[in-house]
Scaffold this motif. Sequence first.
Motif, short mmCIF file in Angstrom:
data_model
loop_
_atom_site.label_atom_id
_atom_site.label_comp_id
_atom_site.label_asym_id
_atom_site.label_seq_id
_atom_site.Cartn_x
_atom_site.Cartn_y
_atom_site.Cartn_z
N ALA A 74 33.49 -10.21 53.85
CA ALA A 74 32.75 -10.19 52.78
C ALA A 74 33.72 -10.20 51.33
O ALA A 74 33.54 -10.83 50.48
N THR A 75 34.72 -9.15 51.55
CA THR A 75 35.49 -8.93 50.47
C THR A 75 36.39 -10.18 49.94
O THR A 75 36.63 -10.50 49.07
N VAL A 96 43.88 -7.06 48.08
CA VAL A 96 44.59 -5.79 48.38
C VAL A 96 43.49 -4.74 49.04
O VAL A 96 43.80 -4.03 50.04
N GLN A 97 42.24 -4.84 48.70
CA GLN A 97 41.06 -4.00 49.02
C GLN A 97 40.88 -4.30 50.46
O GLN A 97 40.93 -3.65 51.39
N ALA A 98 40.59 -5.79 50.91
CA ALA A 98 40.69 -6.32 52.06
C ALA A 98 41.69 -5.87 53.27
O ALA A 98 41.54 -5.47 54.27
N VAL A 99 42.86 -5.94 52.65
CA VAL A 99 44.04 -5.80 53.48
C VAL A 99 44.10 -4.39 53.83
O VAL A 99 44.41 -3.90 54.90
N ALA A 100 43.80 -3.34 52.83
CA ALA A 100 43.72 -1.85 53.29
C ALA A 100 42.71 -1.73 54.33
O ALA A 100 42.77 -0.91 55.37
N GLU A 101 41.35 -2.08 54.20
CA GLU A 101 40.42 -2.04 55.11
C GLU A 101 40.96 -2.57 56.56
O GLU A 101 40.61 -2.00 57.55
N PRO A 127 54.46 -4.28 51.40
CA PRO A 127 54.36 -3.91 52.74
C PRO A 127 53.99 -2.82 53.05
O PRO A 127 54.13 -1.69 52.57
N HIS A 128 53.21 -2.66 54.28
CA HIS A 128 52.97 -1.45 54.91
C HIS A 128 53.90 -0.73 56.00
O HIS A 128 54.48 -1.62 56.88
N HIS A 129 54.22 0.23 55.71
CA HIS A 129 55.13 0.88 56.70
C HIS A 129 54.37 2.00 57.20
O HIS A 129 54.20 3.08 56.76
#
Length: 204
Positions: A74-75, A96-101, A127-129
Motif C-alpha cells: 500500500a505504501t 523510505v517508509q516502505a523499505v523500513a517496514e 544502505p542498511h547495516h
Amino acid sequence: QHLHTTLVASAAHLAEGRPDLATKVLDQVGGEQPVLAVAAARARLAAGDPGGALRLLDPGGPVRGGGPAVLVRATLLRAQAAHTAGDTATARRLVVQAVAEARRERLRRPFREAGPWVEPYLAAVPPHHPPADAEPPPVLVEPLSGREHDVLLRLAQMMSTEDIAADLYVSVNTVKTHLKSVYRKLAVNRRNDAVRRARELDLL
C-alpha cells in the motif's frame, strides 16, 4: 469467487494491460479485505485514477489491519501515485517508509512487483547495516511442494483450514497433512510463525 482466484484473475488482467477488467473482477467480490483494497488500488492506478487509488490506500481505510506485506504494498502504491504526479519528494519519503517496514519483516517481493519506477528511489535509500550480533537469516529445511505452497499462500490470507480445503478442492485432513509438512519444513509450530518465516525466506 474465492479470494485467491480473484486476485490471480485481477493480476492477469493488469499484466495484459486491461485495468478496467481487473477493477471489474475485484468489484464483484465486495467486502473490505486489506489485500483486496491494495489490488483494487493498483488497478485504479493503472487505469489512470490516482484519486480513487489513494482513497483505497488511506491508512485509516480498508488497508488498516492488513499484514506487513499488505502495508508495504500500500505504501509503495501511494509512492507510485506521488511519482506519477511528479511529487518526487513525497514518493521518496514513502519509499523510505516502505523499505523500513520491509526490513523489519525481511520482505523483498513487494519491491520486485512495484515495477521499474521504484528503482531510482531504492538506489537513493541509505544502505542498511545490521548489527554484528544479528541472527543469521533462516534457512529452509526442505523445499515446499507446489501444493504446500498453495496452502501457505492461503494461510497468509488468513483463510481457515476449512476454507483452504474448499478452495483447493481437497479434504480438511489433506490440508492438515500439508500444514504439518509446511510447519516442519519452515521449522515452526504455529500459523503466524509459518507466515512470518515464509516472508523471511521470500516465499510469499
